[in-house]
Design an enzyme around this catalytic site. Structure first.
Site, PDB file in Angstrom:
ATOM      1  N   ARG A  32      29.202  22.395 -55.398  1.00  0.00           N
ATOM      2  CA  ARG A  32      29.748  23.687 -55.025  1.00  0.00           C
ATOM      3  C   ARG A  32      29.184  24.825 -55.868  1.00  0.00           C
ATOM      4  NH1 ARG A  32      35.356  22.951 -52.923  1.00  0.00           N
ATOM      5  NH2 ARG A  32      35.779  21.647 -54.707  1.00  0.00           N
TER       6      ARG A  32
ATOM      7  N   GLU B  25      24.850  22.465 -51.361  1.00  0.00           N
ATOM      8  CA  GLU B  25      25.755  23.047 -50.357  1.00  0.00           C
ATOM      9  C   GLU B  25      26.238  24.446 -50.775  1.00  0.00           C
ATOM     10  OE1 GLU B  25      29.392  20.709 -50.209  1.00  0.00           O
ATOM     11  OE2 GLU B  25      29.812  21.115 -52.312  1.00  0.00           O
TER      12      GLU B  25
ATOM     13  N   ARG C 160      13.788  19.946 -40.001  1.00  0.00           N
ATOM     14  CA  ARG C 160      15.077  19.367 -39.635  1.00  0.00           C
ATOM     15  C   ARG C 160      16.013  19.399 -40.842  1.00  0.00           C
ATOM     16  NH1 ARG C 160      12.868  19.477 -35.387  1.00  0.00           N
ATOM     17  NH2 ARG C 160      12.790  17.904 -33.748  1.00  0.00           N
TER      18      ARG C 160
ATOM     19  N   ASP D 116      29.754  16.296 -59.155  1.00  0.00           N
ATOM     20  CA  ASP D 116      28.984  17.537 -59.316  1.00  0.00           C
ATOM     21  C   ASP D 116      28.412  17.675 -60.730  1.00  0.00           C
ATOM     22  OD1 ASP D 116      29.997  17.888 -56.816  1.00  0.00           O
ATOM     23  OD2 ASP D 116      30.910  19.839 -57.176  1.00  0.00           O
TER      24      ASP D 116
END
Ligand code: F6P
Length: 410
Positions: free
Chosen positions: A195, A249, A298, A139
């Site tokens: 995150r 995400e 998509r 990350d």
């Protein structure tokens, strides 16, 4: 010189890895092990992070064993075990202390992010366990105080082992998605791990992503309106009528039904450090693009591919350079510290003189700086591209315009 003349002869150093894996952990283990051995330490590996110091302990001997630092992940295995999250009646700290004594471990090197190294620092402060932290996270949001000098400005950046290899994978996956996105003239929303921060998602621009959504910029109702306008405009302007949008995400997305701004969870579980599992926001974004704009959209979750695969050259040299600094910390008994890179440099400039150490208690998370993200265009700045050009090679862009002359029937 015989082994018994070495400075740390008779001492044992143990290494553990905790938290999410990266392609650079085996390399970190090998580099630290090699240097510690040269200093005369016996070197042990603790299996499954802090979990390997609970119960009877799970400890292996790494001294003089062959070790493959190019192979990604961690051969010592990992877990998100928290020494300070004991269940009632369970004294984890006590078990750790017992095992350190039982296996005669003098120094502990903890390869991890904020959680693993934060716990290590607490054990050092509370129990006096000599620990040295070693950074890792794909990350790239662990504070390393690595300065990026760009056009006369100093930007506080981060370079964490694991990120350079993961960045290469994310950029490569993005560039591969171009062929199918073009073929179907779609909007492809690619979800990337991250995150709390968008460092990794932003690397998708190196693989040709047209827009990037990062957790640093929550998608409120107003921001979403602006985003959809921009998607439409960019799609219509694109030569092949196709668009790749990369999304972290951990982005907070306004839910029209509930009126709330929240992340999309993959599961209701939380780990021992209290982190929830995220995943699935790309599907939400793609479906809203279809409904609002009538475009074919998509979703693709890149997920664990970012963590997977071999350790790449930058990470290999970075871990070696930081391990050189570990030697300095060991020689000075400087515990509670973590080696870091001072200045953003290219691979061939990675040297020990460009390292220092920081207090493991003050690492914390650091977001993608404002200087790297342009929220008006949902894209990265030239400063970020310059940062990235230091840690990875550009990915050859896959483009086939198919500009064929149109046949007009007679
Ligand atoms: O280590 C950080 C990270 O890679 C995050 O980007 C991601 O949310 C998380 O790990 C996933 O971890 P797990 O292996 O527990 O699913």
């Amino acid at each position: 010189m015989g082994l018994d003349h070495k400075l740390f002869h008779g001492k044992t150093l143990a290494i553990l890895s905790g938290g999410g894996d990266t392609p650079a952990i085996n390399s970190s283990i090998e580099c630290v092990r090699n240097r510690a051995s040269m200093l005369g330490f016996k070197v042990y590996g603790i299996l499954q992070g802090w979990k390997g110091l609970l119960g009877a302990g799970q400890v292996v001997d790494l001294t003089c064993q062959p070790y493959n630092g190019f192979y990604g992940g961690t051969a010592l295995r990992s877990s998100r075990t928290n020494p300070f999250s004991s269940k009632p009646g369970e004294d984890r700290v006590g078990q750790i202390l017992t095992n350190l004594k039982r296996y005669k471990i003098d120094v502990l090197v903890t390869i991890g992010g904020d959680d693993t190294n934060g716990a290590a620092k607490k054990l050092y402060e509370q129990e006096g366990i000599p620990v040295i932290g070693f950074p890792k996270t794909i990350d790239n949001d662990l504070r390393t105080r690595t300065m990026h000098h760009y056009e006369g400005k100093e930007i506080e950046a981060v370079i964490c082992p694991g990120f350079p290899s993961a960045a290469r994978t994310v950029a490569r996956l993005t560039s591969m998605l171009r062929t199918t996105t073009d073929s179907h003239q779609r909007v492809m929303v690619m979800e990337v791990m991250g995150r709390d921060a968008g460092w990794l998602t932003a690397t998708s621009v190196y693989g040709g992503a047209d827009m990037v959504l990062v957790p640093e910029c929550p998608m409120t109702a107003e921001r979403k309106d602006f985003f959809f306008e921009r998607v439409k405009e960019m799609f219509m302007r694109s030569k092949n009528r196709s668009l790749i949008v990369a999304v972290s995400e951990g982005i907070r997305w306004h839910d029209e039904k509930t009126g709330k701004l929240d992340v999309v969870h993959a599961s209701a579980e939380t780990d021992e450090y209290g982190h929830a599992r995220f995943g699935g926001v790309s599907g939400v974004v793609a479906s809203e693009i279809s409904h609002r704009l009538g475009l074919d959209a998509r979703a693709q979750i890149s997920g664990y591919y970012a963590r997977a695969g071999e350790c790449r050259e930058y990470d290999r040299r970075l871990t070696s350079t930081l391990a050189d600094k570990v030697v300095d910390l060991l020689l000075r008994n400087a515990y509670g510290q973590m080696p870091v890179l001072n200045k953003v440099v290219r691979c061939d400039e990675l040297e020990e003189f460009n390292t220092s150490s920081i207090d493991m208690g003050s690492i914390g998370n650091i977001p993608l700086p404002d200087a790297y993200y342009d929220k008006n265009v949902f894209g990265v700045t030239d400063a970020y591209r310059d940062f990235l050009s230091h840690v990875m090679e550009p990915i050859p862009e896959l483009r086939f315009e198919g500009d064929f002359p149109v046949v007009v029937s007679e």
